[in-house]
Design an enzyme around this catalytic site. Sequence first.
Site, PDB file in Angstrom:
ATOM      1  N   LYS A 163       0.825  -1.208   0.000  1.00 47.88           N
ATOM      2  CA  LYS A 163       0.000   0.000   0.000  1.00 47.88           C
ATOM      3  C   LYS A 163       0.860   1.259   0.000  1.00 47.88           C
ATOM      4  O   LYS A 163       0.596   2.214  -0.741  1.00 47.88           O
ATOM      5  CB  LYS A 163      -0.930  -0.018   1.211  1.00 47.88           C
ATOM      6  CG  LYS A 163      -1.609   1.294   1.508  1.00 47.88           C
ATOM      7  CD  LYS A 163      -2.451   1.816   0.352  1.00 47.88           C
ATOM      8  CE  LYS A 163      -3.165   3.101   0.762  1.00 47.88           C
ATOM      9  NZ  LYS A 163      -3.845   3.754  -0.362  1.00 47.88           N
ATOM     10  N   VAL A 164       1.900   1.273   0.817  1.00 42.41           N
ATOM     11  CA  VAL A 164       2.806   2.424   0.856  1.00 42.41           C
ATOM     12  C   VAL A 164       3.467   2.606  -0.506  1.00 42.41           C
ATOM     13  O   VAL A 164       3.643   3.731  -0.988  1.00 42.41           O
ATOM     14  CB  VAL A 164       3.849   2.243   1.978  1.00 42.41           C
ATOM     15  CG1 VAL A 164       4.971   3.256   1.853  1.00 42.41           C
ATOM     16  CG2 VAL A 164       3.169   2.375   3.343  1.00 42.41           C
TER      17      VAL A 164
END
Length: 322
Positions: free
Chosen positions: A167-168
């Site tokens: 996600k990052v």
Amino acid sequence: MNVGFVGLGNVGSKLAGSLLRNAHELTVFDLDALKVEEFVALGARRAHDAAALMRDNDVVITCLPSPEVCRATVAEMLPEVRSGKTWMEMSTTDVRVMKTLAQKVQAAGGSVVECPVSGGCHRADTGNISIFAGCDRASFERVLPLLTTLGRRVLHTGEIGTASVLKVMTNYLATANLLSISEALVTMKAAGMDMNTTYEAIKISSGTSFVHETESQVILNGSRDISFTMDLVKKDIGLFQQIAEDAGVPLEISRLMVSIFDDAIAKFGPRELSPNIIKRLEQATGLSILAPGFPAQLTDEEPEEQGYEVVPTGRATALAAE
């Protein structure tokens, strides 16, 4: 199953709304009492704190603004965790914090699923957002009906921690694209190009992207409103930079992006809308990057659809043979 939800912010309120819209029994908690009242008026129950939410529900979903807030919330819920309870974390958080908190919840007998989302508030609002899910396979399959209500495309990423890392990464890529789009739009304006034509040229070409087809619209409208702020961008790209440093990867673009947002936050404040990163170049050139016919806010024009599990490319054949 009874579901509790902590965090009715820009994304969380829309995710919780999908659960209500699809007839899930929902109890909510947020420090903003007005947001809680809005959900109670729609049929949700009210919890007075996060501990009560965990005590009275089978599953508790958190969607919170920072790892620090997440840590404090889990600490409050932890005394009420026992076998049969599941914590689902939908925030964008630090993988180290995620793993530490997951271990504590699991040690108390609970199950953990980290499931951050990607795709913007407008897709969260319609249940068409994408979800990464990091957890053991049994936990994934148990909460899959919830995940496919909350989102359309659901990817099981592996063990706890993998979803947070991925996600990052996606937020880092989206930010890099926002910066390059800002430079492209300002440069085309300075070169005398029509902004509506410029938008369309990018959209139909190899230069297009999800960020262009969404955020460029609110940039050109002038609202710059995607319900996401510069401090949150700085948090996310800082987390990506930390992952790279921990892995010994000598990044170059990432460091520059962090410095650009540091400069923008110093100029415009941490709560400035993130697409207004373009203001740095607007001020430097004296140009205004606007065009008629674009919306002030994004809406998802695709109908809400039942979600499904995404199988990674190249693995479908192998899975079928098992």
